[in-house]
Design a protein around this motif. Structure first.
Motif, short mmCIF file in Angstrom:
data_model
loop_
_atom_site.label_atom_id
_atom_site.label_comp_id
_atom_site.label_asym_id
_atom_site.label_seq_id
_atom_site.Cartn_x
_atom_site.Cartn_y
_atom_site.Cartn_z
N ARG A 14 0.85 -1.20 0.00
CA ARG A 14 0.00 0.00 0.00
C ARG A 14 0.87 1.24 0.00
NH1 ARG A 14 -3.70 -1.02 5.19
NH2 ARG A 14 -1.61 -1.61 5.89
N LEU A 15 0.50 2.22 -0.83
CA LEU A 15 1.23 3.49 -0.89
C LEU A 15 0.61 4.50 0.07
CD1 LEU A 15 3.24 5.48 -2.36
CD2 LEU A 15 1.33 6.00 -3.90
N PHE A 16 1.46 5.13 0.88
CA PHE A 16 1.01 6.22 1.76
C PHE A 16 1.78 7.45 1.32
CE2 PHE A 16 0.46 2.26 3.95
CZ PHE A 16 -0.75 2.39 4.63
N ASN A 17 1.10 8.43 0.75
CA ASN A 17 1.84 9.60 0.25
C ASN A 17 1.21 10.90 0.72
OD1 ASN A 17 -0.41 9.62 -1.39
ND2 ASN A 17 0.73 9.62 -3.33
N GLN A 18 1.95 11.98 0.55
CA GLN A 18 1.53 13.25 1.13
C GLN A 18 2.36 14.39 0.54
OE1 GLN A 18 -1.20 14.96 3.22
NE2 GLN A 18 -1.08 12.75 3.19
N THR A 19 1.76 15.58 0.52
CA THR A 19 2.51 16.79 0.16
C THR A 19 2.91 17.51 1.44
OG1 THR A 19 1.25 16.98 -1.89
CG2 THR A 19 2.38 18.96 -1.14
N LEU A 20 4.17 17.91 1.53
CA LEU A 20 4.68 18.55 2.75
C LEU A 20 5.15 19.98 2.46
CD1 LEU A 20 6.96 15.64 4.09
CD2 LEU A 20 4.56 16.09 4.67
C1 LIG Z 1 -0.34 10.00 -4.20
O1 LIG Z 1 -0.31 8.93 -5.12
C2 LIG Z 1 -1.40 8.92 -6.04
C3 LIG Z 1 -1.26 7.65 -6.86
O2 LIG Z 1 -0.04 7.60 -7.58
C4 LIG Z 1 -1.31 10.18 -6.89
O3 LIG Z 1 -2.41 10.21 -7.78
C5 LIG Z 1 -1.34 11.40 -6.01
O4 LIG Z 1 -1.13 12.56 -6.78
C6 LIG Z 1 -0.23 11.31 -4.97
N1 LIG Z 1 -0.33 12.41 -4.02
C7 LIG Z 1 0.75 13.04 -3.58
C8 LIG Z 1 0.49 14.07 -2.57
O5 LIG Z 1 1.88 12.78 -3.96
#
Ligand SMILES: *[C@@H]1O[C@H](CO)[C@@H](O)[C@H](O)[C@H]1NC(C)=O
Length: 206
Positions: free
Chosen positions: A125-131
């Motif tokens: 699972r991908l957990f991503n975020q803008t900081l």
């Molecule tokens: C998080 O990953 C999703 C899937 O790749 C992408 O659409 C989204 O823009 C990403 N968000 C950030 C904050 O990187």
């Protein structure tokens, strides 16, 4: 019978404690460690010169990491802490490629600019975020993660703290394509041909 059970419980408790101890830096039984022949004074515990990196983007390269681990700063030996300063040039070229730290989690704090960050857990699972400036993010120990500049025009700078004096870095592009693993293994693993693997190997060997 009861005695046997108690003994078993103690044995498992001891095993659990020792396994946990192995998962991080070992505890030392002295206040600090000095290299042979060094008599420590206050200066031994100081590291200087990071003002150069915390005040802007990388120069001449799209991404730069300045590590402050026990190799560079010997006073960290045995103390289970270290730092890294990360500098990202503008846009997508300012990327710290997917990598993992086998011996520590990473706690990143933003000093300048914008970063898009993420990690992938063991369930894929991908957990991503803008900081943004002042934000912090934790990358759990051993998990694959990346950071990339989220601003097309401005550099980004972050500082990362680690719970190991030598967290180690396994960079996936270099580990997989820059380590002499046989092309046939990579062709099968990535379901592609020798030409594609050849390009990836060329791009990741130095
Ligand atoms: C998080 O990953 C999703 C899937 O790749 C992408 O659409 C989204 O823009 C990403 N968000 C950030 C904050 O990187």
């Amino acid at each position: 019978m009861a005695a046997f059970r108690a003994g078993t419980v103690v044995l498992f408790a001891v095993l659990a404690v020792s396994l946990r101890a192995l998962a991080g830096d070992p505890d030392i039984t002295v206040d600090f460690i000095t290299p042979p022949g060094v008599t420590p004074d206050g200066e031994f515990f100081a590291f200087r010169g990071l003002n150069r990196v915390i005040s802007g983007g990388p120069s001449g390269v799209p991404f730069m990491v300045t590590k402050l681990n026990q190799e560079i700063f010997p006073a960290l030996a045995g103390q289970s802490v270290s730092l890294a300063v990360l500098q990202f040039g503008p846009g997508a070229a300012g990327v710290n490629p997917p990598h993992a730290h086998p011996r520590s989690a990473e706690l990143l704090m933003m000093l300048q600019g914008v970063l898009n960050v993420g990690f992938v857990d063991s369930a894929n699972r991908l957990f991503n975020q803008t900081l943004y400036v002042g934000d912090a993010f934790v990358f759990p120990k051993g998990l694959v993660h990346y950071q990339v500049n989220g601003d097309a025009k401005k550099p980004a700078v972050a500082i990362s703290a680690f719970g190991s004096a030598n967290p180690g870095t396994i960079s996936l592009p270099k580990t997989i394509f820059g380590s002499q693993i046989q092309s046939s293994v990579l062709e099968e693993s990535f379901k592609t041909d020798a030409g594609v693997i050849g390009k990836l190997v060329a791009a990741n060997s130095d």
